[in-house]
Enzyme design. Structure first.
Site, mmCIF file in Angstrom:
data_model
loop_
_atom_site.group_PDB
_atom_site.id
_atom_site.type_symbol
_atom_site.label_atom_id
_atom_site.label_comp_id
_atom_site.label_asym_id
_atom_site.label_seq_id
_atom_site.Cartn_x
_atom_site.Cartn_y
_atom_site.Cartn_z
ATOM 1 N N ARG A 115 0.823 -1.217 0.000
ATOM 2 C CA ARG A 115 0.000 0.000 0.000
ATOM 3 C C ARG A 115 0.856 1.265 0.000
ATOM 4 N NH1 ARG A 115 -4.254 -1.688 4.672
ATOM 5 N NH2 ARG A 115 -2.502 -3.032 5.298
ATOM 6 N N LYS A 169 -16.390 6.875 -2.572
ATOM 7 C CA LYS A 169 -16.250 7.404 -1.212
ATOM 8 C C LYS A 169 -15.348 8.625 -1.206
ATOM 9 C CE LYS A 169 -12.458 4.404 0.399
ATOM 10 N NZ LYS A 169 -12.325 3.293 -0.506
ATOM 11 N N ASP A 205 -8.784 -4.459 5.809
ATOM 12 C CA ASP A 205 -7.968 -4.263 7.008
ATOM 13 C C ASP A 205 -8.869 -4.130 8.239
ATOM 14 O OD1 ASP A 205 -6.080 -3.625 8.902
ATOM 15 O OD2 ASP A 205 -5.006 -2.194 7.654
ATOM 16 N N ALA A 215 -12.028 -3.101 8.073
ATOM 17 C CA ALA A 215 -13.388 -3.401 7.572
ATOM 18 C C ALA A 215 -14.367 -2.244 7.733
ATOM 19 C CB ALA A 215 -13.950 -4.658 8.246
ATOM 20 N N GLY A 216 -13.883 -1.065 8.098
ATOM 21 C CA GLY A 216 -14.784 0.077 8.243
ATOM 22 C C GLY A 216 -15.430 0.473 6.928
#
Length: 336
Positions: free
Chosen positions: A105, A204, A234, A236-237
């Site tokens: 990432r 988003k 990661d 999950a939000g």
């Protein structure tokens, strides 16, 4: 081209169940016993890593199976030290099999005075003696260019496609693939094409890192069974919020297919309590007991694909053939 050496597999401590599963699959394919090379990968009292290989590896084609998942630094150092031990023991070739490539990432400078850690990791791997990398669903495809050695990047979408075609065989006409952000559209489109399904996007917008200010659905998901597809989950939000937004827009069910289940912090609790009917992940990262016990999390095996990819590399044949459903389906027959 005929090969004299045998493929030999060695594993760090990151995901021993996957390493053992790969050796079992290779034993099936070859009709002969394939076991991990006898070695110890231990820590001294001060947590320094020590590796000792008990078998002769001179002139052998070596494959190190090691995800660089949590704890990322420990697992990365294990990979590097194992490679150094093999190189100093005169192995003919060293291939790193990294189902989950950590630090992926950090593939670009997002602002001033920040590192490109993925490039640093690539340099370290090459310096340690690794001559080839086999991985799956790199977070950013351009990371392949960070290496001056061959990199084979496998895709989970063929496995996901086979599973979706099996799980939703009676309602494929209602399935819609959803990308959880604009950056993942190419990945979602690839899966949608494989199962002949339409595509939607959740756009988003963040006010600041870790906080999602607003989500908008691009596409009509009313009456659809939505399948969110992404490479990493990661905390999950974002995933759970996207599922809520899709349900608010009329989706009848929401399922998620995520390649790498990092699932840190409150992730498992969030997923268990979310409106998502199921989350499907691969075993590229060894699942915790909490993940295994979660009622709506299912794990797909990657060992059949990695075992065949390792054999193809050893034989000098095509790895990209594993991207096709026709090639992969027989390997997964009776599993999905």
């Amino acid at each position: 081209m005929p090969t004299i050496t045998e493929p030999k597999l060695i594993s760090g401590n990151a995901n021993m169940p996957l390493a053992n599963a790969i050796t079992r699959r290779m034993s099936m394919h070859r009709g002969m016993s394939q076991k991990l090379v006898d070695a110890r990968v231990e820590r001294f009292n001060d947590q320094e890593i020590f590796v000792e290989v008990y078998e002769n590896v001179r002139g052998e084609d070596m494959f190190i199976i090691q995800s660089t998942s949590n704890p990322a630094n420990d697992n990365l150092m294990e990979l590097l030290i194992i490679s150094d031990a093999l190189r100093r023991s005169s192995a003919a070739r060293i291939t790193a099999v990294v189902p989950y490539f950590g630090y992926a990432r950090q593939d670009r400078r997002t602002k001033a005075r920040t590192p490109i850690s993925a490039k640093l990791v690539a340099n370290m791997m090459v310096e340690a003696g690794i001559e080839r990398v086999l991985t799956m669903d790199l977070h950013a495809a351009q990371i392949q260019g960070f290496f001056d050695i061959p990199v084979d990047n496998l895709y989970a979408s063929p496995i996901f496609a086979l599973d979706i075609l099996h799980q939703f065989k009676d309602s494929l006409g209602d399935v819609m693939v959803v990308s959880p952000d604009v950056g993942g559209v190419a990945r979602a489109r690839e899966l949608a094409k494989r199962i002949n399904a339409p595509l939607a996007i959740v756009d988003k917008r963040r006010e600041k890192p870790g906080e999602i200010a607003e989500m908008t659905v691009i596409g009509n998901v009313s009456g659809k069974k939505c399948i969110i597809v992404d490479d990493i989950c990661d905390t999950a939000g974002t995933l759970c919020k996207a599922a809520e937004v899709l349900m608010e827009h009329g989706a009848t069910e929401v399922h998620s297919y995520i390649t790498h289940g990092v699932l840190s912090g409150p992730a498992v609790e969030r997923i268990t309590n979310s409106v998502m009917k199921s989350l499907v992940i691969s075993d590229s990262i060894e699942p915790t007991d909490a993940v295994k016990a979660a009622p709506n999390i299912r794990i797909l095996p990657t060992a059949p694909m990695f075992a065949q990819a390792i054999l193809n590399i050893w034989h000098g044949t095509s790895v990209s053939s594993l991207f096709e459903n026709e090639t992969l389906a027989p390997i997964y027959e009776g599993i999905l």
